[in-house]
Design a protein around this motif. Sequence first.
Motif, mmCIF file in Angstrom:
data_model
loop_
_atom_site.group_PDB
_atom_site.id
_atom_site.type_symbol
_atom_site.label_atom_id
_atom_site.label_comp_id
_atom_site.label_asym_id
_atom_site.label_seq_id
_atom_site.Cartn_x
_atom_site.Cartn_y
_atom_site.Cartn_z
ATOM 1 N N ASP A 1 0.570 -1.119 -0.270
ATOM 2 C CA ASP A 1 0.495 -0.038 -0.312
ATOM 3 C C ASP A 1 0.709 1.114 -0.129
ATOM 4 N N THR A 2 0.009 2.297 -0.160
ATOM 5 C CA THR A 2 1.156 3.514 -0.526
ATOM 6 C C THR A 2 -0.262 4.414 -0.666
ATOM 7 N N THR A 3 0.507 6.143 -0.395
ATOM 8 C CA THR A 3 -0.151 6.640 -0.253
ATOM 9 C C THR A 3 -0.389 7.938 -1.724
ATOM 10 N N GLU A 4 -1.190 8.401 -2.474
ATOM 11 C CA GLU A 4 -0.962 9.369 -3.705
ATOM 12 C C GLU A 4 -2.434 10.276 -3.690
ATOM 13 N N HIS A 5 -1.151 11.350 -2.141
ATOM 14 C CA HIS A 5 -2.246 12.393 -1.802
ATOM 15 C C HIS A 5 -2.983 12.405 -3.114
ATOM 16 N N GLU B 1 -8.893 3.917 -0.916
ATOM 17 C CA GLU B 1 -9.854 3.462 -0.117
ATOM 18 C C GLU B 1 -8.712 3.602 1.348
ATOM 19 N N LYS B 2 -7.517 3.265 1.198
ATOM 20 C CA LYS B 2 -6.408 3.833 2.061
ATOM 21 C C LYS B 2 -6.875 5.372 2.854
ATOM 22 N N GLN B 3 -6.801 6.328 1.688
ATOM 23 C CA GLN B 3 -6.709 7.606 2.285
ATOM 24 C C GLN B 3 -7.998 7.918 3.113
ATOM 25 N N LEU B 4 -9.392 7.881 2.279
ATOM 26 C CA LEU B 4 -10.760 7.853 2.786
ATOM 27 C C LEU B 4 -11.110 7.570 3.766
ATOM 28 N N GLY B 5 -11.383 6.173 3.431
ATOM 29 C CA GLY B 5 -11.743 4.692 4.321
ATOM 30 C C GLY B 5 -12.851 4.131 3.166
ATOM 31 N N VAL B 6 -13.033 4.875 2.188
ATOM 32 C CA VAL B 6 -14.725 4.430 1.146
ATOM 33 C C VAL B 6 -13.815 4.161 0.237
ATOM 34 N N THR B 7 -13.906 3.094 -0.950
ATOM 35 C CA THR B 7 -13.858 3.038 -2.537
ATOM 36 C C THR B 7 -14.519 4.427 -3.693
#
Length: 279
Positions: free
Chosen positions: A170-174, A213-219
Motif C-alpha cells: 500500500d502506498t499513499t498518493e494524496h 480507500e486507504k486515504q479516505l476509508g471508502v472506495t
Amino acid sequence: MARERSKEHSHVSTLPILGGVEMLRARFVTQSFSRHFHEGFAVGCIDHGAMRFNYLGQNVVASRGQVNLVVPGEVHDGHSADETGWAYRMFYLRPEALMEAATALMAKPRLPHFRMGVIDDPALASCILRTHTLMECPDISLIEKETQLLWLLTNWISRYAEDAGSWPKDTTEHGAVNRAREIIEDRFSEDLSLTELARLSGLSPYHLVRVFEKQLGVTPHAHLTQTRVKRARERLAGTDRMADIAMECGFSDQAHLTRLFKRQLGITPGKYRKIIQNS
C-alpha cells in the motif's frame, strides 16, 4: 428432444470498460461448439450441469461450481458432458484488460498465461458469478462494475497465472486521491468509468482504488454514491419532482434513488422531504 431444445437460451451483453467486456449468460443442452479460438481471454463458471471440451491436448470437464477458461489463440470446442446440458456465465476479455490487472501485481507486467482449462475453486467461481450478476445490473455505476471486475481479475491472476507476481504494498498518493475526489464531486451525475477517473488522476485504475480507500476509508464508487445522495438530499428541500432529482443526480430512476438514500440515511427521500418541509 424438442422439449429439451426449448430449454436452451443465451444472452450476450457488452460494457465499455477495460477496453470492452463481453458477457454471456447461457443454458445449452444439444449445442456443440466446433473447434475455434478467441483473440482474448474467456473465463466463467458453470451454474448447472457440466461441459466437456478439448483444450491444450486434453479432454476436460467443467462441472457445476467450477471455473472454465481459455487463453487467446488456443483452439477448443465444447459440448454437454451428458444429456442434461449445462448453464454458465462467461466473461470475454481483451488482452488489455488482463494487462491492466497484471500491472497491479507485477514489477515488470506481462500478459499472464494459464495452463489449466478448468479450475476447481468454489470461491473463485462464486466471485465470477457475483461479478457477472452485478455487471448486468443497470443500477450499478461503471466505477463500481470496473472496480469489482479488476478485483476479480487480480485475484484470478495472482492465484493461478504463471509468474503471477505479488500484491503491491500500500502506498499513499494524496494528490491523485484528492484529484479523483474532486472529479467525482464535480461530475457526480455522469456514469464515469474507473478507467477515465484513473487517467485524469494520474494513476492506474487498480492503484487508484487501493490508495483512495486507504486515504479516505471508502472506495471511489462508494464516494460517488455518497456524493449523489448528498446532492439529492440538498435538492429535496426544494419543490422539484422526485423523479427529476433522481435523474439529475445520477440515479437510474426514482426507485434507485430511494433504495440508496434509505441505505445511507435510514429513511426514504419522501419521508426526508416531509421532515424538511414540516420543520
